[in-house]
Write a protein that holds these residues in place. Structure first.
Motif, short mmCIF file in Angstrom:
data_model
loop_
_atom_site.label_atom_id
_atom_site.label_comp_id
_atom_site.label_asym_id
_atom_site.label_seq_id
_atom_site.Cartn_x
_atom_site.Cartn_y
_atom_site.Cartn_z
N LEU A 188 0.84 -1.21 0.00
CA LEU A 188 0.00 0.00 0.00
C LEU A 188 0.87 1.24 0.00
O LEU A 188 1.70 1.43 0.89
N HIS A 189 0.64 2.10 -1.00
CA HIS A 189 1.37 3.37 -1.11
C HIS A 189 0.36 4.50 -0.96
O HIS A 189 -0.53 4.66 -1.79
N LEU A 190 0.48 5.28 0.11
CA LEU A 190 -0.45 6.37 0.37
C LEU A 190 0.14 7.68 -0.13
O LEU A 190 1.25 8.06 0.24
N SER A 191 -0.61 8.38 -0.97
CA SER A 191 -0.16 9.66 -1.50
C SER A 191 -1.35 10.44 -2.03
O SER A 191 -2.25 9.86 -2.65
N ASP A 192 -1.37 11.74 -1.78
CA ASP A 192 -2.42 12.59 -2.35
C ASP A 192 -2.05 13.04 -3.76
O ASP A 192 -2.83 13.71 -4.42
N ARG A 193 -0.86 12.70 -4.20
CA ARG A 193 -0.47 12.98 -5.57
C ARG A 193 -0.96 11.86 -6.49
O ARG A 193 -1.13 10.72 -6.05
N LEU A 194 -1.18 12.17 -7.74
CA LEU A 194 -1.67 11.18 -8.70
C LEU A 194 -0.47 10.50 -9.36
O LEU A 194 0.21 11.11 -10.18
N LEU A 195 -0.24 9.26 -9.00
CA LEU A 195 0.87 8.52 -9.58
C LEU A 195 0.49 8.01 -10.97
O LEU A 195 -0.67 7.73 -11.26
N ASP A 196 1.49 7.88 -11.82
CA ASP A 196 1.32 7.26 -13.12
C ASP A 196 1.47 5.76 -12.92
O ASP A 196 2.56 5.27 -12.58
N LEU A 197 0.39 5.00 -13.15
CA LEU A 197 0.41 3.58 -12.83
C LEU A 197 1.49 2.83 -13.60
O LEU A 197 2.16 1.95 -13.05
N LEU A 198 1.67 3.15 -14.87
CA LEU A 198 2.67 2.47 -15.67
C LEU A 198 4.08 2.92 -15.31
O LEU A 198 4.98 2.10 -15.12
N GLN A 199 4.25 4.22 -15.19
CA GLN A 199 5.57 4.76 -14.87
C GLN A 199 6.04 4.31 -13.49
O GLN A 199 7.21 3.98 -13.29
N ASP A 200 5.13 4.28 -12.53
CA ASP A 200 5.50 3.96 -11.15
C ASP A 200 5.28 2.50 -10.78
O ASP A 200 5.35 2.14 -9.60
N LYS A 201 4.98 1.67 -11.78
CA LYS A 201 4.84 0.23 -11.55
C LYS A 201 3.79 -0.07 -10.49
O LYS A 201 4.03 -0.83 -9.55
N VAL A 202 2.61 0.52 -10.63
CA VAL A 202 1.52 0.32 -9.69
C VAL A 202 0.43 -0.51 -10.36
O VAL A 202 0.05 -0.25 -11.50
N ASP A 203 -0.06 -1.53 -9.66
CA ASP A 203 -1.09 -2.40 -10.23
C ASP A 203 -2.46 -1.75 -10.23
O ASP A 203 -3.26 -1.95 -11.14
N LEU A 204 -2.72 -0.95 -9.20
CA LEU A 204 -4.09 -0.51 -8.94
C LEU A 204 -4.07 0.82 -8.21
O LEU A 204 -3.23 1.05 -7.34
N ALA A 205 -5.01 1.70 -8.55
CA ALA A 205 -5.14 2.99 -7.85
C ALA A 205 -6.58 3.19 -7.43
O ALA A 205 -7.51 2.79 -8.14
N ILE A 206 -6.76 3.78 -6.26
CA ILE A 206 -8.08 4.26 -5.84
C ILE A 206 -8.06 5.77 -6.00
O ILE A 206 -7.20 6.44 -5.44
N ARG A 207 -8.97 6.28 -6.79
CA ARG A 207 -9.04 7.72 -7.06
C ARG A 207 -10.42 8.24 -6.65
O ARG A 207 -11.44 7.56 -6.84
N ILE A 208 -10.42 9.45 -6.11
CA ILE A 208 -11.67 10.13 -5.74
C ILE A 208 -11.67 11.42 -6.54
O ILE A 208 -11.11 12.43 -6.13
N ALA A 209 -12.26 11.37 -7.72
CA ALA A 209 -12.13 12.50 -8.64
C ALA A 209 -13.11 12.37 -9.77
O ALA A 209 -13.76 11.33 -9.96
#
Length: 305
Positions: free
Chosen positions: A125-146
């Motif tokens: 789990l990576h907590l951040s209020d910034r919007l990560l780039d899923l491909l660039q940052d090697k993230v499988d899944l994001a929860i967004r409230i937007a």
């Protein structure tokens, strides 16, 4: 170390722009990373990276090689995912990013339940209020409230979410209560600021369907952390635009008051996003389904009433 591992190292160096950062992520020293890049350059007979004391940048040849390497790694991942799906195995890591406050309140507490149900899965789990780039940052899944824009990502709605303007009774007693949207321009507005953030513009919808009003609000304090804004608001330092899941409990117990309740900010739902992939790993699919089950129907912040 295989040539394939050299390619993995090169790609992360190119994406992070730093040998040491890539080494820390891949658990190698900067010297090892540098040697592997040099070995790759020697084998190819070209310079792939321009090195400075702080950053590395792709050369023209390096950029061409990087794009081909991305395709190779993507195809390797698809091949592994295809085999895993055929075996119907739910194992391996799931890397997840979500906003700090939402993650602390509603995501972190349910992760142990998922891991108990899927003991061969590791959730990162990576907590951040910034919007990560899923491909660039090697993230499988994001929860967004937007309010989501068009993208190549797959989107699944988890829950509805109302937003509201709030302030403490202390602040309103001292500075007055706004009665019209334009009054906000005379108040200290607490803003969430980070690259790409649009919260310095607040949009309110009138009760008589006159259409939305957008105001370029301002204030003496801003932060890239939503929890900081909530604390400032509770302490009487200004008006904030917050989600129901974030401040509903404070409105119910009277520590915060809703400002301009008849003028509603547009709702921002809670979504799960993940890259488009024909062979989505079983572990990621299982985690998304788990989130839908946990947040579907009546969301937890509504159940707390």
């Amino acid at each position: 170390m295989s040539d394939f591992e050299d390619i993995q190292i090169f790609v992360r160096v190119a994406e992070l722009g730093n040998l040491s950062a890539a080494g820390r992520e891949l658990r190698h020293s900067a010297a090892v990373v540098s040697n592997r890049i040099a070995r790759l350059e020697e084998r190819l007979g070209v310079r792939l990276l321009n090195r400075t004391t702080r950053r590395v940048n792709l050369t023209t040849e390096g950029d061409v090689y990087y794009r081909h390497c991305l395709r190779i790694l993507s195809e390797m991942q698809e091949a592994e995912n295809a085999i895993a799906n055929q075996k119907n195995t739910t194992r391996g890591p799931v890397t997840l990013t979500c906003p700090i406050a939402f993650g602390n309140k509603y995501v972190a507490p349910i992760i142990p339940k998922f891991v108990e149900q899927n003991p061969d899965v590791q959730v990162r789990l990576h907590l951040s209020d910034r919007l990560l780039d899923l491909l660039q940052d090697k993230v499988d899944l994001a929860i967004r409230i937007a309010e989501l824009k068009e993208s190549s990502l797959i989107v699944r709605k988890l829950a509805s979410n109302k937003r509201m303007l709030v302030a403490s009774p202390t602040y309103l007693a001292k500075h007055g209560t706004p009665t019209m949207p334009g009054d906000l321009l005379q108040h200290n507005c607490l803003l969430l600021r980070f690259p790409g953030s649009q919260q310095y513009q607040w949009t309110l919808v009138a009760p008589n369907d006159e259409g939305p009003t957008t105001l370029a609000v301002s204030g003496s304090m801003d932060s890239d952390n939503g929890e900081v804004l909530t604390r400032w608001c509770l302490d009487g330092h200004g008006i904030a635009l917050k989600s129901h899941w974030d401040v509903g409990e404070y409105v119910r117990d009277g520590r915060l008051k809703v400002v301009l309740p008849e003028y509603q900010p547009p709702s921002h739902a809670v979504y799960a996003l993940y890259p488009e992939n024909r062979y989505l790993p079983t572990r990621v699919r299982a985690f998304v389904d788990f989130l839908v089950g946990e947040f579907g129907g009546t969301p937890p912040w509504e159940r707390e009433r």
